[in-house]
Structure formats: C-alpha cells, structure tokens
Design a protein around this motif. Structure first.
Motif, PDB file in Angstrom:
ATOM      1  N   LEU A   1       1.258  -0.933  -0.089  1.00 34.90           N
ATOM      2  CA  LEU A   1      -0.677  -0.142  -0.081  1.00 34.90           C
ATOM      3  C   LEU A   1       1.043   1.168  -0.235  1.00 34.90           C
ATOM      4  O   LEU A   1       0.456   2.531  -0.165  1.00 34.90           O
ATOM      5  N   SER A   2       2.305   0.786   0.509  1.00 31.27           N
ATOM      6  CA  SER A   2       3.088   2.447   0.517  1.00 31.27           C
ATOM      7  C   SER A   2       3.254   2.506  -0.281  1.00 31.27           C
ATOM      8  O   SER A   2       3.769   3.871  -1.197  1.00 31.27           O
ATOM      9  N   LYS A   3       3.870   1.383  -1.404  1.00 31.27           N
ATOM     10  CA  LYS A   3       4.137   1.756  -2.502  1.00 31.27           C
ATOM     11  C   LYS A   3       3.217   2.107  -3.494  1.00 31.27           C
ATOM     12  O   LYS A   3       3.625   2.554  -4.693  1.00 31.27           O
ATOM     13  N   ALA A   4       1.886   1.909  -3.120  1.00 34.64           N
ATOM     14  CA  ALA A   4       1.581   2.345  -4.318  1.00 34.64           C
ATOM     15  C   ALA A   4       0.149   3.944  -3.996  1.00 34.64           C
ATOM     16  O   ALA A   4      -0.443   3.863  -4.499  1.00 34.64           O
ATOM     17  N   GLY A   5       1.375   4.392  -3.064  1.00 31.81           N
ATOM     18  CA  GLY A   5       0.981   5.999  -2.700  1.00 31.81           C
ATOM     19  C   GLY A   5       0.300   6.691  -1.517  1.00 31.81           C
ATOM     20  O   GLY A   5      -0.120   7.140  -1.418  1.00 31.81           O
ATOM     21  N   ALA A   6      -0.186   4.982  -0.868  1.00 29.79           N
ATOM     22  CA  ALA A   6      -0.809   5.742   0.654  1.00 29.79           C
ATOM     23  C   ALA A   6       0.668   6.139   1.184  1.00 29.79           C
ATOM     24  O   ALA A   6       1.143   6.687   1.292  1.00 29.79           O
ATOM     25  N   LYS A   7      -0.908   7.422   1.931  1.00 34.67           N
ATOM     26  CA  LYS A   7      -0.195   8.742   2.285  1.00 34.67           C
ATOM     27  C   LYS A   7      -0.015   8.048   4.117  1.00 34.67           C
ATOM     28  O   LYS A   7       0.123   7.277   4.726  1.00 34.67           O
ATOM     29  N   ARG A   8       1.920   8.596   4.194  1.00 43.53           N
ATOM     30  CA  ARG A   8       2.872   8.432   5.375  1.00 43.53           C
ATOM     31  C   ARG A   8       3.123  10.145   5.895  1.00 43.53           C
ATOM     32  O   ARG A   8       2.366  10.738   5.590  1.00 43.53           O
ATOM     33  N   SER A   9       3.037   9.181   7.563  1.00 39.25           N
ATOM     34  CA  SER A   9       2.854  10.465   8.584  1.00 39.25           C
ATOM     35  C   SER A   9       3.763  10.425   9.474  1.00 39.25           C
ATOM     36  O   SER A   9       3.695   9.221  10.140  1.00 39.25           O
ATOM     37  N   GLY A  10       5.097  10.540   9.107  1.00 35.61           N
ATOM     38  CA  GLY A  10       6.093  10.052   9.891  1.00 35.61           C
ATOM     39  C   GLY A  10       6.364   8.255   9.147  1.00 35.61           C
ATOM     40  O   GLY A  10       6.394   7.903   8.487  1.00 35.61           O
ATOM     41  N   ASP A  11       6.305   7.787  10.427  1.00 40.95           N
ATOM     42  CA  ASP A  11       6.575   6.002  10.604  1.00 40.95           C
ATOM     43  C   ASP A  11       5.536   5.403  10.319  1.00 40.95           C
ATOM     44  O   ASP A  11       5.434   4.327  10.273  1.00 40.95           O
ATOM     45  N   SER A  12       3.866   6.243   9.837  1.00 42.32           N
ATOM     46  CA  SER A  12       3.011   5.764   9.731  1.00 42.32           C
ATOM     47  C   SER A  12       2.367   6.086   8.523  1.00 42.32           C
ATOM     48  O   SER A  12       2.520   6.453   7.511  1.00 42.32           O
ATOM     49  N   LEU A  13       1.654   5.232   8.417  1.00 47.01           N
ATOM     50  CA  LEU A  13       0.628   4.735   6.657  1.00 47.01           C
ATOM     51  C   LEU A  13      -0.842   5.610   7.644  1.00 47.01           C
ATOM     52  O   LEU A  13      -1.746   5.421   8.351  1.00 47.01           O
ATOM     53  N   GLU A  14      -1.574   6.457   6.959  1.00 52.89           N
ATOM     54  CA  GLU A  14      -2.507   6.642   6.942  1.00 52.89           C
ATOM     55  C   GLU A  14      -3.750   6.504   5.918  1.00 52.89           C
ATOM     56  O   GLU A  14      -3.527   6.745   4.342  1.00 52.89           O
ATOM     57  N   ILE A  15      -4.138   5.108   6.431  1.00 49.59           N
ATOM     58  CA  ILE A  15      -5.034   3.922   5.678  1.00 49.59           C
ATOM     59  C   ILE A  15      -6.560   4.239   6.547  1.00 49.59           C
ATOM     60  O   ILE A  15      -6.112   3.633   7.589  1.00 49.59           O
ATOM     61  N   CYS A  16      -7.629   3.878   5.744  1.00 48.63           N
ATOM     62  CA  CYS A  16      -8.824   3.944   6.890  1.00 48.63           C
ATOM     63  C   CYS A  16      -8.744   2.310   6.728  1.00 48.63           C
ATOM     64  O   CYS A  16      -8.702   1.641   5.276  1.00 48.63           O
ATOM     65  N   LEU A  17      -9.692   1.365   7.612  1.00 43.46           N
ATOM     66  CA  LEU A  17      -9.933  -0.138   7.932  1.00 43.46           C
ATOM     67  C   LEU A  17     -10.347  -0.061   6.265  1.00 43.46           C
ATOM     68  O   LEU A  17     -10.454  -1.603   5.834  1.00 43.46           O
ATOM     69  N   GLU A  18     -11.655  -0.063   5.675  1.00 36.93           N
ATOM     70  CA  GLU A  18     -11.842   0.022   4.473  1.00 36.93           C
ATOM     71  C   GLU A  18     -10.661  -0.330   3.727  1.00 36.93           C
ATOM     72  O   GLU A  18     -11.015  -1.189   2.665  1.00 36.93           O
ATOM     73  N   THR A  19     -10.189   0.366   3.260  1.00 31.10           N
ATOM     74  CA  THR A  19      -8.925   0.137   2.365  1.00 31.10           C
ATOM     75  C   THR A  19      -8.156  -0.890   2.472  1.00 31.10           C
ATOM     76  O   THR A  19      -7.887  -1.713   1.419  1.00 31.10           O
ATOM     77  N   LEU A  20      -8.099  -0.875   3.953  1.00 30.20           N
ATOM     78  CA  LEU A  20      -7.191  -1.817   3.915  1.00 30.20           C
ATOM     79  C   LEU A  20      -8.146  -3.368   3.532  1.00 30.20           C
ATOM     80  O   LEU A  20      -7.429  -4.470   3.347  1.00 30.20           O
ATOM     81  N   GLN A  21      -9.013  -3.109   4.013  1.00 30.23           N
ATOM     82  CA  GLN A  21     -10.189  -4.807   4.196  1.00 30.23           C
ATOM     83  C   GLN A  21     -10.158  -5.293   2.420  1.00 30.23           C
ATOM     84  O   GLN A  21      -9.547  -5.961   1.548  1.00 30.23           O
ATOM     85  N   GLU A  22      -9.929  -4.148   1.681  1.00 30.81           N
ATOM     86  CA  GLU A  22      -9.851  -3.622   0.178  1.00 30.81           C
ATOM     87  C   GLU A  22      -8.312  -4.288  -0.391  1.00 30.81           C
ATOM     88  O   GLU A  22      -8.888  -5.258  -1.579  1.00 30.81           O
ATOM     89  N   ALA A  23      -7.328  -4.085   0.243  1.00 26.75           N
ATOM     90  CA  ALA A  23      -6.175  -4.477  -0.552  1.00 26.75           C
ATOM     91  C   ALA A  23      -6.260  -5.559  -0.171  1.00 26.75           C
ATOM     92  O   ALA A  23      -5.327  -7.086  -0.805  1.00 26.75           O
ATOM     93  N   LEU A  24      -6.384  -5.885   1.400  1.00 26.41           N
ATOM     94  CA  LEU A  24      -6.378  -7.440   1.670  1.00 26.41           C
ATOM     95  C   LEU A  24      -7.166  -8.508   1.077  1.00 26.41           C
ATOM     96  O   LEU A  24      -7.234  -9.777   0.347  1.00 26.41           O
TER      97      LEU A  24
END
Length: 146
Positions: free
Chosen positions: A74-97
């Motif tokens: 997801l980070s390689k696909a352009g998900a927003k980073r905030s410091g060492d964290s990724l900013e993604i919602c649970l729905e996006t994570l579920q769809e990515a899985l």
C-alpha cells in the motif's frame, strides 16, 4: 483425487522472512509472482485467516507476513505517510487484503495450470492498489479515519 497439501511441511513465512527477501531482492520480491511456491502457499493461508478473522485476538503475530506485505505494498502504491505511519482507513485495508488474496490465489492456480497472464500478476496488483489508494484519497473527506 483432490489436490492436497500438508501445511505442516511448508514451514513459516513471517515478517523476518519478508525483510530478508526485500533486503536481497528489493520490495518487488514480495509480489505474488516473485515468491517461491512455499511462501506463496503460506501467505495465501495467512490472507484467508486475516479475511475471515481467524486468530484476530489483537496480538501481532511475527510469524505471519500477510499484513506487513499488505502495508508495504500500500505504501508503494502511494498511501499517505505520516512519519513512520501509514494513513489508511480500515475499509481500504480490507479491500487491499482482498486484492492481495485474490492475486496470490491467482498466481497459485496459474502455476498449477502452467499458465501466464498477459499482464504479470505483480504489475496488475500494484495498479489495482494504486487505484484503491487514489479512490480512498478522493473520498478522504468522508468519515474514513482509523
């Protein structure tokens, strides 16, 4: 006779193994079409567990690579980073899985049937994840905050 596999003979595929692959071959080495057969089968099983909620007791299991692979891709696909964290919602994570699980299972079947897709599975997967991230960002104003 049905196709069968003894899971106990496959060994383990965890975050440490994933990092070893990345160190030796770059992040592309964890795409489904780059994984060896054992790792591919193990990560497929892990995605099934994640998607069905099996073993979700809140503890991070270092013996499992599926979630770290998902977050890295997801980070390689352009998900927003905030410091060492990724900013993604649970729905996006579920769809990515779901996308990853489908890509991994497709690669398993392709190998069994000795077929190749016109577009390599890894390439199609990254394109799908990029579309998913772009769609999520376009709707970031909604209540998608995890």
């Amino acid at each position: 006779m049905m196709l069968r596999l003894e899971k106990a003979t496959l060994g383990k595929f965890g975050a440490q193994d994933m990092m070893s692959l990345i160190t030796s071959g770059g992040w592309e080495s964890i795409l489904p079409d780059a994984l060896d057969d054992n790792h591919l089968l193990l990560v497929s099983d892990q995605f099934r567990d994640l998607l069905s909620g099996v073993g979700c007791n809140g503890d991070h299991d270092p013996a499992r690579a599926a979630l770290p692979i998902t977050l890295l891709l997801l980070s390689k696909a352009g998900a927003k980073r905030s410091g060492d964290s990724l900013e993604i919602c649970l729905e996006t994570l579920q769809e990515a899985l779901c996308l990853l699980s489908t890509a991994v299972d497709r690669e398993i079947v392709n190998r069994m049937l000795q077929r190749k897709d016109a577009t390599p599975i890894g390439t199609g997967l990254i394109q799908g994840l990029q579309m998913l991230v772009q769609h999520a960002e376009a709707h970031a104003d909604s209540e998608c905050h995890a």
